[in-house]
Scaffold this active site. Structure first.
Site, short mmCIF file in Angstrom:
data_model
loop_
_atom_site.label_atom_id
_atom_site.label_comp_id
_atom_site.label_asym_id
_atom_site.label_seq_id
_atom_site.Cartn_x
_atom_site.Cartn_y
_atom_site.Cartn_z
N CYS A 129 55.55 2.56 -100.76
CA CYS A 129 55.95 3.73 -99.98
C CYS A 129 57.25 4.25 -100.59
CB CYS A 129 56.14 3.32 -98.53
SG CYS A 129 56.65 4.68 -97.48
N CYS A 136 66.64 14.13 -94.81
CA CYS A 136 65.56 15.09 -94.62
C CYS A 136 66.12 16.31 -93.93
CB CYS A 136 64.46 14.45 -93.76
SG CYS A 136 62.94 15.43 -93.68
N CYS A 140 62.43 15.56 -87.05
CA CYS A 140 61.42 15.06 -86.12
C CYS A 140 62.12 14.06 -85.19
CB CYS A 140 60.28 14.41 -86.88
SG CYS A 140 59.55 15.59 -88.05
FE1 SF4 Z 1 61.51 14.25 -92.24
FE2 SF4 Z 1 60.05 14.47 -90.02
FE3 SF4 Z 1 59.00 13.23 -92.15
FE4 SF4 Z 1 61.00 12.10 -90.74
S1 SF4 Z 1 58.91 12.51 -90.04
S2 SF4 Z 1 60.87 12.23 -92.98
S3 SF4 Z 1 62.23 13.91 -90.15
S4 SF4 Z 1 59.60 15.41 -92.00
#
Ligand code: SF4
Ligand code: SAH
Length: 396
Positions: A129, A136, A140
């Site tokens: 992974c 990011c 989220c």
């Molecule tokens: Fe970014 Fe959302 Fe993926 Fe987490 S789940 S890495 S916040 S896009």
């Protein structure tokens, strides 16, 4: 070039000179990029393609890091290479091994930033992974990485470098003169772009790195063994098929726009209907190459029978499988994992509608290596709790 001249930024086409040595790192250059770099350093144009082929094999097939070992090149040429180029991987800072065999590497990249890479062994395969960004830009609300600001995109070299350092640790490079090492099952047989970051917001570097991973004269992973996971960057989705050819996973996580706006805020930009339209048009989707819908199971948030039934209706007509991910907790997380019985009931409804609905077993939880737990612990620039809550719409 004067010592303080700015670094070349377009890493995709022009190799970056390493600031300390003035040498160019060959890792992460495409074949065309490597050819251009060799010529720019003085390799005669008519020889360049052949030299790329030779160097490529040494680096990506044999895992060699030292020009002196490249014995099918003339001694003078090896010295020339060492003078102009490096073969540099990101540095492994720590390596943790979970009680279930999962390995997590904390990797340091240029600028002192850190990303995490996770290797998950299974009986007949092993999945790496990898991360595409430090932090990011998206937020989220259930994801640990989302609590960290975006620091920067990884270069193609830093992305393929993660694969190479894992192969180093697994001892998976073939021994020169000992055959190709391709007969047995591979320890690192699959790559998922499911680590830190949104891969479609760093598309060119992700693409170049995956092209290196797929190149038959090197690491030679099949395109079907690479899965790119996106939160739903609709305009870039088709490129995963046309420019990489890999499999696609989508972080779906909710069956109404209201809930998805909160969990996956990019939904406010491209909502469920728009996302599903893009998936219906995904160039490679077929029964043998189904799109994976990732669905994190959050207690009392998105896990009712009605959600399961809505999910099935929404994805009608898309070759799909649904991967249910029990929520992995992290310090301060505003959610809880759905109960096992609830997850199983949810899976049943989907299964009876004709879709595979595996429940992902959390791996490496004891070392915080499970999905959504990755974050560079030492990054100083963090979002405050209040900011996360506000961005996720969790405040009044
Ligand atoms: Fe970014 Fe959302 Fe993926 Fe987490 S789940 S890495 S916040 S896009
Ligand atoms: N940014 C990309 C890829 C990285 S996340 C994306 O969002 O798709 C990889 C998967 O782990 C995504 O499906 C993500 O939604 C999920 N995930 C994030 N945090 C999680 C958590 N705490 N528990 C379980 N899964 C999580």
């Amino acid at each position: 070039m004067p010592a303080n001249a700015p670094l070349v930024q377009d890493l995709h086409t022009i190799p970056r000179k390493l600031p300390d040595t003035g040498r160019i790192n060959l890792i992460g250059l495409t074949r065309d990029g490597m050819r251009a770099a060799l010529i720019a350093a003085g390799t005669p144009e008519r020889q360049a393609k052949m030299r790329v082929g030779q160097i490529w094999q040494w680096i990506y097939h044999w895992g060699v890091r030292d020009f002196a070992v490249m014995t099918n090149l003339a001694k003078d040429y090896r010295a020339f290479l060492a003078q102009h180029f490096n073969i540099d991987l990101p540095e492994v800072v720590t390596r943790q091994v979970s009680s279930d065999g999962t390995r997590k590497y904390l990797v340091r990249i240029a600028g002192g930033h850190e990303v995490e890479v996770v290797y998950i062994p299974e009986e007949d395969r092993g999945t790496l992974c990898i991360s595409s960004q430090v932090g990011c830009t998206l937020t989220c609300s259930f994801c640990h990485t989302g609590t960290q600001k975006l620091v920067r995109n990884l270069t193609a070299g830093e992305i393929i470098g993660q694969v190479m350092l894992a192969r180093d640790d697994l001892g998976e490079w073939p021994e020169p003169g000992q055959g190709t090492g391709e007969n047995g099952p591979r320890l690192l047989s699959n790559i998922v772009l499911m680590g830190m970051g949104e891969p479609l917001y760093n598309f060119d570097n992700v693409r170049d790195a995956m092209k290196i991973a797929m190149d038959g004269e090197g690491i030679a992973l099949s395109r079907r063994r690479i899965t790119l996971s996106t939160s739903g960057v609709v305009p870039e989705i088709a490129r995963a098929a046309t420019e990489i050819g890999c499999l696609l996973a989508v972080s779906f996580h909710a069956t109404t726009d209201d809930v998805r706006d909160t969990l996956v805020p990019i939904n406010k930009r491209w909502n469920i209907a728009t996302l599903l339209d893009a998936l219906r048009e995904y160039p490679n989707a077929s029964n043998s190459e189904r799109i994976t819908f990732e669905y994190v199971m959050l207690k009392g948030v998105n896990d009712t029978d009605a959600d399961a039934r809505r999910l099935v209706q929404l994805i009608a007509g898309i070759p799909a499988k649904i991967n249910l991910i029990p929520f992995n907790e992290w310090p301060g997380a505003p959610y809880q994992r759905s109960d096992r019985a609830r997850i199983e009931r949810f899976a049943d409804i989907i299964y009876h509608a004709g879709y595979a609905s595996p429940i992902r077993t959390p791996r490496g939880e004891d070392i915080m290596a499970a999905c959504g737990q990755l974050k560079s612990a030492t990054e100083r620039e963090r979002k405050s709790r209040a900011q996360i809550a506000a961005e996720a719409g969790l405040t009044d």
